[in-house]
Design an enzyme around this catalytic site. Structure first.
Site, PDB file in Angstrom:
ATOM      1  N   CYS A 382       9.118  -1.673 -11.681  1.00 58.72           N
ATOM      2  CA  CYS A 382       9.291  -1.148 -10.327  1.00 58.72           C
ATOM      3  C   CYS A 382      10.486  -2.006  -9.678  1.00 58.72           C
ATOM      4  CB  CYS A 382       8.207  -0.810  -9.691  1.00 58.72           C
ATOM      5  SG  CYS A 382       8.417   0.375  -8.335  1.00 58.72           S
ATOM      6  N   HIS A 508       4.968   2.372 -12.729  1.00 57.78           N
ATOM      7  CA  HIS A 508       3.859   1.422 -13.291  1.00 57.78           C
ATOM      8  C   HIS A 508       3.041   1.630 -14.446  1.00 57.78           C
ATOM      9  CE1 HIS A 508       4.236  -0.668  -9.113  1.00 57.78           C
ATOM     10  NE2 HIS A 508       4.976   0.749  -8.799  1.00 57.78           N
ATOM     11  N   GLU A 510       1.147  -0.404 -15.892  1.00 55.23           N
ATOM     12  CA  GLU A 510       0.045  -1.102 -15.874  1.00 55.23           C
ATOM     13  C   GLU A 510      -1.374  -0.272 -15.503  1.00 55.23           C
ATOM     14  OE1 GLU A 510       2.355  -1.534 -14.064  1.00 55.23           O
ATOM     15  OE2 GLU A 510       2.126  -2.067 -11.772  1.00 55.23           O
TER      16      GLU A 510
HETATM   17  N1  GLN Z   1      10.395  -1.572  -3.126  1.00 60.05           N
HETATM   18  C1  GLN Z   1      10.756  -0.911  -4.130  1.00 60.05           C
HETATM   19  C2  GLN Z   1      10.796   0.532  -3.840  1.00 60.05           C
HETATM   20  O1  GLN Z   1      10.110   0.992  -2.844  1.00 60.05           O
HETATM   21  C3  GLN Z   1       9.847  -1.024  -5.234  1.00 60.05           C
HETATM   22  C4  GLN Z   1       8.411  -0.746  -5.360  1.00 60.05           C
HETATM   23  C5  GLN Z   1       7.663  -1.173  -6.182  1.00 60.05           C
HETATM   24  O2  GLN Z   1       7.968  -2.188  -6.692  1.00 60.05           O
HETATM   25  N2  GLN Z   1       6.139  -0.802  -6.227  1.00 60.05           N
HETATM   26  O3  GLN Z   1      11.688   1.564  -4.452  1.00 60.05           O
END
Ligand code: GLN
Length: 531
Positions: A382, A508, A510
Site C-alpha cells: 500500500c 494488502h 497480509e
Molecule cells: N495513505 C495511502 C492512501 O491512502 C496508503 C494507505 C495504506 O497504506 N493503507 O492511499
C-alpha cells in the site's frame, strides 16, 4: 439444526487472549465438522476502528466486504480460514447509530428510547443476525473489554437476556487471570472469584472458566475455583503461556474445551477433531532449517500489533519455506542517509509497510532505494508500494520532487494521486477504497509466478493510486505494472523485472494469509530472500 451460541467474556485484566481462545475453539469445532463463525462486540463509541490511530487500537483489519474491523477478526480468519464480514464486528457506536436512526425515522412509535430494551434489543439482533443466516452451527461471540467496565455493561446485559431466551442453546466462557506470587510461590484464585462475582451481580452465570496462567494449575486449585464459582470442576480449564498462539488450539484440545462446550450445547461429539494439517504446521514452525532477517520499515514499529497481519503472514509463509523469519523492526523516522547502510546491511529482505501521512516518509524512501540499488528482495504494501513508485520517479526518472498528492498537494510530478472516486469525499470514516477487488496479473511477472494464476482478488484500504499518466515513462525505465484492476484500470502491482524480487502492491496481501493457506506473495518473497 438451529444455530447455537457461545459467548466469551473476560475478567481481571485485558489482553488475556480472549480472541485467541475464541479462535481456538472455532478451530476445534471446525475440525470436528461443525460450521462455525466468530464475532466480536467492541464497547467503544467509534462506529468502527477505521478512524482509530494504530497506537490506540493496533491494526485495522479489513474484510472482503470492505468492513474496517478489530484485529481479532484477523485471528478468526487465520485460525479457521473462513472469511468474516461487517456482521462479525459490531461496536457500541454502530449499535447507537442504528437505534438513533430508527428513532429519527419514528420506528419506536413515541416510546422513550432506552438502553434496556432498545439498545440491548439492537445488540441481540446483531448477535442473532449471523445465526439467522442458517449457515452456521455455532456462532462464537466475543465481548471486548473486561467485566465490570461501564462500557461493556449493555453487552453483558444483552447476553444475559439472550441466554434466557435461548435456554439450552448457549454457553458462556469466562476468561480470567490466575496470578502467580513469586515471593510466596503461590497461584491466587481470588481475582477469578471476584470477576465471577461481578458477572453474577449482573445476572450472568458462566459455564466454563478459562484461567490464564504462567504455571500449571493442579486439581485442588481447579476444584476450589469450581466450588466458589458454581461451575463443574472439569469446566475449569487452564490456558498456560505458550511460545506461539498457534499452539493454543492444541492446548485447548488437551483441556477438552471443545468437548465441554459441545456437551453443554447438546451437540454430538462426532469423531475426534482432525488437526493433522494444523499439527504439521506447528511442527514446521518449531523445526526449521533456515533463518532469515527481514526489515520491517514503518512508523508504528514500537507497537507490533499495528502490523499484526504482516507479522502473522511471515510466520505462515516462513513455515512453508522451512524457515524462521526474524523481523527486524526499523523505525522509518530513525533512518537517514548516515545510518541507512549500517541499519540495513544485514537484511535478507525489506518490507515497507502501509501507512498514512508524511511522518517517516524520508526513511521509507531511503530503505526502498537501498533495496532497489542492492538487489535486496523488496515487498512494498500500500503506502510502501506508493513510496516505491515515488523513489523510482525521483531517483531513476529524475523527476525532482515527485510525490504523492497526499504528502505534497502541489508537486510537479503527482505520480501517486487521489483516485477519481475520492475527489468529493469529505468524511473520513468508511470512505476509502475498501475490501476485495479483482486483479488481473501479467503473465511472466513475479506476481503471476507467485500466485500461479491470472485472476486474483485482494483487499484494499486506500485513497491514492498510481497515476496512470506516468505509466509509459515508468515502463520504459524499468518499473512495470503487473497487476491491474480490470474494471477501473487501476494499477494494483508494480515490479522491476531486472531486480531479483521487487514487488509493490496497492492491496494488502497480509489480510488473506492463513495457517492453511499462507499467502503466495509472502511465500515467494521469502523464497527470494533465501536464494
Ligand atoms: N495513505 C495511502 C492512501 O491512502 C496508503 C494507505 C495504506 O497504506 N493503507 O492511499
Amino acid at each position: 439444526m438451529s444455530t447455537k451460541y457461545v459467548f466469551v467474556t473476560g475478567g481481571v485484566a485485558s489482553s488475556l487472549g480472549k480472541g485467541i481462545i475464541a479462535s481456538s475453539l472455532a478451530k476445534l469445532l471446525q475440525a470436528r465438522g461443525y460450521k462455525v463463525t466468530n464475532q466480536k462486540l467492541d464497547p467503544y463509541i467509534n462506529i468502527d476502528p477505521g478512524t482509530l490511530n494504530p497506537y490506540e487500537h493496533g491494526e485495522c483489519y479489513v474484510t472482503d466486504d470492505g468492513a474496517e474491523t478489530d484485529l481479532d477478526l484477523g485471528h478468526y480468519e487465520r485460525f479457521t480460514g473462513c472469511p468474516t464480514s461487517q456482521a462479525n464486528n459490531i461496536t457500541t457506536g454502530r449499535i447507537y447509530q442504528n437505534v438513533i436512526t430508527k428513532e429519527r425515522r419514528g420506528d419506536y412509535l413515541g416510546k422513550t428510547v432506552q438502553i434496556v430494551p432498545h439498545i440491548t434489543d439492537e445488540i441481540k439482533r446483531n448477535i442473532k443476525l449471523l445465526g439467522n443466516k442458517g449457515e452456521y452451527d455455532v456462532v462464537i461471540t466475543e465481548i471486548g473489554g473486561t467485566v465490570g467496565d461501564i462500557e461493556s455493561l449493555p453487552f453483558i446485559e444483552a447476553v444475559r437476556q439472550l441466554r434466557w431466551e435461548l435456554g439450552e442453546k448457549s454457553v458462556l466462557i469466562h476468561l480470567t487471570l490466575v496470578p502467580y506470587l513469586s515471593a510466596t510461590g503461590e497461584l491466587k484464585t481470588k481475582p477469578t472469584q471476584h470477576s465471577v462475582k461481578a458477572l453474577l451481580e449482573i445476572g450472568v452465570q458462566p459455564d466454563v472458566l478459562v484461567l490464564r496462567t504462567e504455571h500449571e494449575l493442579n486439581a485442588d486449585l481447579r476444584r476450589k475455583v469450581a466450588l466458589f464459582c458454581n461451575v463443574a470442576p472439569k469446566a475449569v480449564i487452564q490456558s498456560i503461556d505458550v511460545s506461539t498462539i498457534y499452539e493454543v488450539p492444541i492446548r485447548m484440545r488437551e483441556e477438552k474445551l471443545d468437548e465441554i462446550v459441545l456437551e453443554q450445547l447438546g451437540l454430538p461429539l462426532n469423531s475426534e477433531p482432525d488437526l493433522d494439517s494444523w499439527k504439521k504446521f506447528l511442527y514446521k514452525l518449531k523445526n526449521y532449517s533456515k533463518e532469515i532477517r527481514i526489515g520491517l520499515v514503518g512508523k508504528y514499529v514500537e507497537l507490533h500489533d499495528a502490523y499484526k497481519s504482516i507479522v502473522e503472514a511471515f510466520i505462515h509463509a516462513g513455515a512453508v519455506n522451512d524457515c524462521k523469519v526474524n523481523i527486524v523492526w526499523i523505525h522509518s523516522e530513525e533512518l537517514n542517509e548516515q545510518n541507512v547502510l549500517e541499519r540495513l546491511k544485514n537484511l535478507h529482505g525489506i518490507l515497507v509497510a502501509p501507512g498514512f501521512g508524511h511522518r517517516g516518509i524520508a526513511g521509507k524512501l531511503l530503505a526502498i532505494q537501498y533495496a532497489r540499488e542492492n538487489n535486496i528482495p523488496f515487498l512494498g504494501i500500500c503506502l510502501g508500494m506508493q513510496m516505491a513508485v515515488i523513489e523510482f520517479a525521483r531517483n531513476v526518472l529524475k523527476m525532482e520532487g515527485a510525490d504523492s498528492t497526499e504528502m505534497a498537494a502541489k508537486t510537479h510530478y503527482p505520480v501517486i494521486d487521489l483516485m477519481d472516486s475520492q475527489l468529493n469525499v469529505t468524511d473520513k470514516g468508511g470512505t476509502m477504497r475498501l475490501g476485495a477487488y479483482n486483479c488481473e496479473l501479467l503473465e511472466g511477472s513475479k506476481a503471476y509466478e507467485a500466485y500461479g494464476q491470472k485472476n486474483i482478488q485482494e483487499r484494499h484500504r486506500h485513497r491514492y493510486e498510481f497515476n496512470s499518466k506516468y505509466k509509459e515513462e515508468f515502463e520504459k525505465a524499468g518499473m512495470i505494472t503487473t497487476g491491474i484492476n480490470p474494471e477501473s484500470g487501476l494499477t494494483e502491482i508494480v515490479e522491476i523485472p531486472a531486480h531479483k524480487w521487487f514487488v509493490g502492491v496497492q492491496f494488502h496481501p497480509e489480510y488473506k494469509s492463513t495457517v492453511v493457506k499462507p499467502h503466495p506473495l509472502f511465500v515467494s518473497f521469502i523464497k527470494a530472500c533465501l536464494s
